[in-house]
Design a protein around this motif. Structure first.
Motif, PDB file in Angstrom:
ATOM      1  N   PHE A 183      -6.029  20.801  -6.564  1.00 47.62           N
ATOM      2  CA  PHE A 183      -4.722  20.251  -6.200  1.00 47.62           C
ATOM      3  C   PHE A 183      -4.669  19.931  -4.704  1.00 47.62           C
ATOM      4  O   PHE A 183      -4.180  18.870  -4.307  1.00 47.62           O
ATOM      5  N   LEU A 184      -5.182  20.853  -3.889  1.00 46.08           N
ATOM      6  CA  LEU A 184      -5.116  20.645  -2.436  1.00 46.08           C
ATOM      7  C   LEU A 184      -6.055  19.536  -1.973  1.00 46.08           C
ATOM      8  O   LEU A 184      -5.730  18.782  -1.056  1.00 46.08           O
ATOM      9  N   ARG A 185      -7.228  19.432  -2.612  1.00 48.79           N
ATOM     10  CA  ARG A 185      -8.230  18.487  -2.123  1.00 48.79           C
ATOM     11  C   ARG A 185      -8.093  17.095  -2.725  1.00 48.79           C
ATOM     12  O   ARG A 185      -8.543  16.119  -2.142  1.00 48.79           O
ATOM     13  N   VAL A 186      -7.548  17.007  -3.936  1.00 53.40           N
ATOM     14  CA  VAL A 186      -7.498  15.717  -4.636  1.00 53.40           C
ATOM     15  C   VAL A 186      -6.068  15.228  -4.813  1.00 53.40           C
ATOM     16  O   VAL A 186      -5.714  14.149  -4.342  1.00 53.40           O
ATOM     17  N   TYR A 187      -5.237  16.022  -5.476  1.00 52.16           N
ATOM     18  CA  TYR A 187      -3.936  15.500  -5.904  1.00 52.16           C
ATOM     19  C   TYR A 187      -2.906  15.438  -4.782  1.00 52.16           C
ATOM     20  O   TYR A 187      -2.112  14.490  -4.740  1.00 52.16           O
ATOM     21  N   PHE A 188      -2.898  16.427  -3.895  1.00 53.18           N
ATOM     22  CA  PHE A 188      -1.933  16.370  -2.790  1.00 53.18           C
ATOM     23  C   PHE A 188      -2.206  15.186  -1.858  1.00 53.18           C
ATOM     24  O   PHE A 188      -1.271  14.428  -1.547  1.00 53.18           O
ATOM     25  N   PRO A 189      -3.437  14.956  -1.400  1.00 45.71           N
ATOM     26  CA  PRO A 189      -3.691  13.747  -0.604  1.00 45.71           C
ATOM     27  C   PRO A 189      -3.385  12.473  -1.380  1.00 45.71           C
ATOM     28  O   PRO A 189      -2.968  11.467  -0.794  1.00 45.71           O
ATOM     29  N   SER A 190      -3.600  12.495  -2.705  1.00 45.74           N
ATOM     30  CA  SER A 190      -3.319  11.309  -3.517  1.00 45.74           C
ATOM     31  C   SER A 190      -1.837  10.968  -3.497  1.00 45.74           C
ATOM     32  O   SER A 190      -1.469   9.784  -3.486  1.00 45.74           O
ATOM     33  N   ILE A 191      -0.982  12.001  -3.477  1.00 49.85           N
ATOM     34  CA  ILE A 191       0.466  11.759  -3.404  1.00 49.85           C
ATOM     35  C   ILE A 191       0.783  10.993  -2.112  1.00 49.85           C
ATOM     36  O   ILE A 191       1.529  10.000  -2.129  1.00 49.85           O
ATOM     37  N   LEU A 192       0.174  11.425  -1.013  1.00 46.59           N
ATOM     38  CA  LEU A 192       0.492  10.815   0.290  1.00 46.59           C
ATOM     39  C   LEU A 192       0.036   9.357   0.346  1.00 46.59           C
ATOM     40  O   LEU A 192       0.807   8.472   0.741  1.00 46.59           O
ATOM     41  N   ILE A 193      -1.201   9.102  -0.050  1.00 47.40           N
ATOM     42  CA  ILE A 193      -1.695   7.732   0.087  1.00 47.40           C
ATOM     43  C   ILE A 193      -1.067   6.800  -0.939  1.00 47.40           C
ATOM     44  O   ILE A 193      -0.903   5.606  -0.677  1.00 47.40           O
ATOM     45  N   THR A 194      -0.675   7.313  -2.094  1.00 41.10           N
ATOM     46  CA  THR A 194      -0.022   6.466  -3.102  1.00 41.10           C
ATOM     47  C   THR A 194       1.375   6.081  -2.633  1.00 41.10           C
ATOM     48  O   THR A 194       1.793   4.921  -2.806  1.00 41.10           O
ATOM     49  N   ALA A 195       2.091   7.027  -2.034  1.00 47.78           N
ATOM     50  CA  ALA A 195       3.444   6.738  -1.560  1.00 47.78           C
ATOM     51  C   ALA A 195       3.432   5.636  -0.498  1.00 47.78           C
ATOM     52  O   ALA A 195       4.377   4.840  -0.405  1.00 47.78           O
ATOM     53  N   ILE A 196       2.361   5.565   0.275  1.00 44.30           N
ATOM     54  CA  ILE A 196       2.269   4.550   1.332  1.00 44.30           C
ATOM     55  C   ILE A 196       2.232   3.142   0.748  1.00 44.30           C
ATOM     56  O   ILE A 196       2.650   2.177   1.403  1.00 44.30           O
ATOM     57  N   THR A 197       1.775   3.004  -0.479  1.00 50.26           N
ATOM     58  CA  THR A 197       1.664   1.673  -1.073  1.00 50.26           C
ATOM     59  C   THR A 197       2.983   1.190  -1.663  1.00 50.26           C
ATOM     60  O   THR A 197       3.065   0.046  -2.119  1.00 50.26           O
ATOM     61  N   ALA A 198       4.018   2.039  -1.651  1.00 48.94           N
ATOM     62  CA  ALA A 198       5.313   1.670  -2.260  1.00 48.94           C
ATOM     63  C   ALA A 198       5.903   0.379  -1.696  1.00 48.94           C
ATOM     64  O   ALA A 198       6.356  -0.477  -2.463  1.00 48.94           O
ATOM     65  N   PRO A 199       5.923   0.190  -0.349  1.00 56.98           N
ATOM     66  CA  PRO A 199       6.506  -1.065   0.167  1.00 56.98           C
ATOM     67  C   PRO A 199       5.810  -2.309  -0.373  1.00 56.98           C
ATOM     68  O   PRO A 199       6.472  -3.320  -0.664  1.00 56.98           O
ATOM     69  N   LEU A 200       4.504  -2.229  -0.528  1.00 53.45           N
ATOM     70  CA  LEU A 200       3.754  -3.384  -1.035  1.00 53.45           C
ATOM     71  C   LEU A 200       4.265  -3.785  -2.415  1.00 53.45           C
ATOM     72  O   LEU A 200       4.563  -4.954  -2.674  1.00 53.45           O
ATOM     73  N   PHE A 201       4.378  -2.803  -3.301  1.00 52.22           N
ATOM     74  CA  PHE A 201       4.817  -3.109  -4.666  1.00 52.22           C
ATOM     75  C   PHE A 201       6.290  -3.462  -4.713  1.00 52.22           C
ATOM     76  O   PHE A 201       6.698  -4.297  -5.528  1.00 52.22           O
ATOM     77  N   TYR A 202       7.112  -2.868  -3.848  1.00 47.80           N
ATOM     78  CA  TYR A 202       8.534  -3.201  -3.819  1.00 47.80           C
ATOM     79  C   TYR A 202       8.730  -4.673  -3.458  1.00 47.80           C
ATOM     80  O   TYR A 202       9.486  -5.393  -4.131  1.00 47.80           O
TER      81      TYR A 202
END
Lengths: 172, 282
Positions: A140-159
């Protein structure tokens, strides 16, 4: 609804479905820009949420289901998990915008971050924690938590992408 | 909001969610698949293959631009070396070409005449899976079934987890849910390998169930033992890089470094039949 508007609405749904398909290919194919180290971009989650922000409840629900079914085809875990998850994301995000929040970029980023966090936690909880996989906490700490951060950054692009489609094919 | 919960849309959504939940429960209890994934997977796997090729080509193009200057010097140096080798080791080059041809087809019948292979290309991956599970473009129509071993050259890379008619999903050997009965080829000591989240970034996995006075040492080669009938014997897993004593007693464990970079695989072979195979019921 006028015939012209019906055609526009149908075209908009087809176009959004095509965008979902392309983003699914980018997300789940090797050689594509879909990860940074071990952190993964879960592009379909912000895309479905942004569709929910800009479209009606019905359209975003069924498009969310479509995206989830595609993801389930390549999933190494229980088929149906992503279908239900993305269906709920589409439906709930549309309802939230309809009832509570304004439609803007800030709302989109917050909802995408919360949605991705919820998905990552649910995936980790059901398929790693409950199945007693060794090193689940570390995953969770090494894969999924960083994934949350980098995925959220792409939100403006899709919006902005979904908003562009919505504006060009807006019905009366 | 109340109108939404009373409306037809909410009822339709409820029905769909219940159907999918029932499907998930049935899939979990019988280890079968939903019919929709078979059909849709047949459509999407060619697109994934094309996308993968495009991605690799773009990566290669930029890589070539970045290293163009170095490469021309390197090419000249290698050309001189090849000319020297060709004049001094003609027979050796002939044998290398012959072995290269065998490896190209990977039907190493001289070593394993009982193996039946299905060649497959890696066309996709599961982004949510933390241990690199991937999708290949062959399925049950090509004789592949669940729990078939997946290899590259003579190295074990994973196991078929889910099969559809034209594609299947492979879990890698670095996944903690994949256990492999294995042994040290020198000392003949037996154990089993299992992935760990902490070891995965370094392409490593753990060998467990060793004796407290194990004679396995760093550098030992670990292969599949064939016990259990899921994997054939003598598929290479990797080399031991560390021996560890667990904190709370019990047998020793070893850390093994897998010999291949699984994330970089393009083609694999699925062993659909081998001598001693036991079909495991899911």
């Amino acid at each position: 609804m006028k015939k012209h508007d019906k055609g526009k609405k149908a075209l908009k749904i087809v176009l959004l479905a095509l965008i979902i398909f392309i983003i699914f290919i980018v997300q789940n194919t090797g050689g594509m820009p879909n990860h940074i180290g071990r952190a993964r971009f879960f592009f379909l989650i912000p895309l479905v949420i942004c569709i929910g922000i800009t479209q009606s409840v019905a359209v975003s629900t069924w498009l969310g289901l479509f995206a989830g079914i595609l993801w389930d085809c390549v999933s190494a875990e229980l088929p149906g998990f992503h279908s239900i998850a993305l269906l709920c994301f589409g439906c709930i995000s549309a309802l939230i915008i309809e009832q509570f929040f304004r439609r803007n970029i800030v709302t989109a980023v917050i909802m995408c971050a919360v949605g991705t966090a919820f998905y990552c936690f649910a995936y980790w909880f059901f398929f790693l924690w409950l199945t007693d996989v060794s090193g689940a906490a570390s995953a969770f700490l090494r894969v999924y938590f960083p994934s949350i951060l980098i995925t959220a950054i792409t939100a403006p692009l899709f919006y902005y992408l979904v908003s562009f489609v919505h504006k060009k094919l807006r019905t009366n | 909001m109340k109108d939404f919960f009373r409306g037809r849309l909410f009822k339709a959504i409820t029905v769909v969610v219940v159907i999918f939940l029932v499907g998930m429960i049935i899939a979990a209890s019988t280890h079968s698949n939903t019919g929709s994934s078979s059909f849709i997977g047949m459509i999407i796997s060619p697109f994934q293959k094309i996308a993968g090729n495009i991605g690799n080509s773009i990566g290669t193009f930029f890589s070539n631009i970045a290293t163009a200057g170095e490469k021309s010097d390197k090419i000249k140096e290698l050309e001189d070396k090849i000319a020297q080798l060709e004049s001094e080791l003609v027979d050796y080059e002939s044998l290398k070409i012959e072995v290269s041809l065998y490896k190209t087809y990977l039907e190493i019948k001289e070593e394993h005449p009982d193996y039946v292979f299905a060649f497959a290309e890696v066309v996709g991956l599961d982004s949510a899976n933390a241990y690199g599970s991937f999708m290949i473009n062959k399925g049950s129509l090509h004789g592949i079934s669940v729990n078939d071993p997946v290899v590259s050259d003579n190295y074990l890379v994973g196991i078929v987890y889910r099969v559809e008619p034209t594609y299947c999903v492979v879990k890698t050997i670095l996944d903690p849910s994949v256990n492999v009965a294995s042994y040290d080829i020198k000392t003949r000591e037996y154990g089993y390998t299992q992935g760990e989240a902490a070891l995965y970034p370094d392409n490593q996995l753990r060998l467990s169930d060793l004796a407290s006075d194990t004679s396995i040492s760093i550098g030992s080669m670990i292969c599949t033992s064939g016990l259990g009938g899921v994997f054939p014997r003598d598929l290479i897993i990797g080399k031991v890089t560390a021996i560890e004593k667990p904190e709370f007693g019990g047998g020793m464990t070893a850390v093994i470094e897998h010999s291949l970079d699984i994330s970089d695989l393009k083609e694999v072979f699925v062993i659909t039949e081998f001598s001693g195979k036991i079909q495991v019921q899911p």
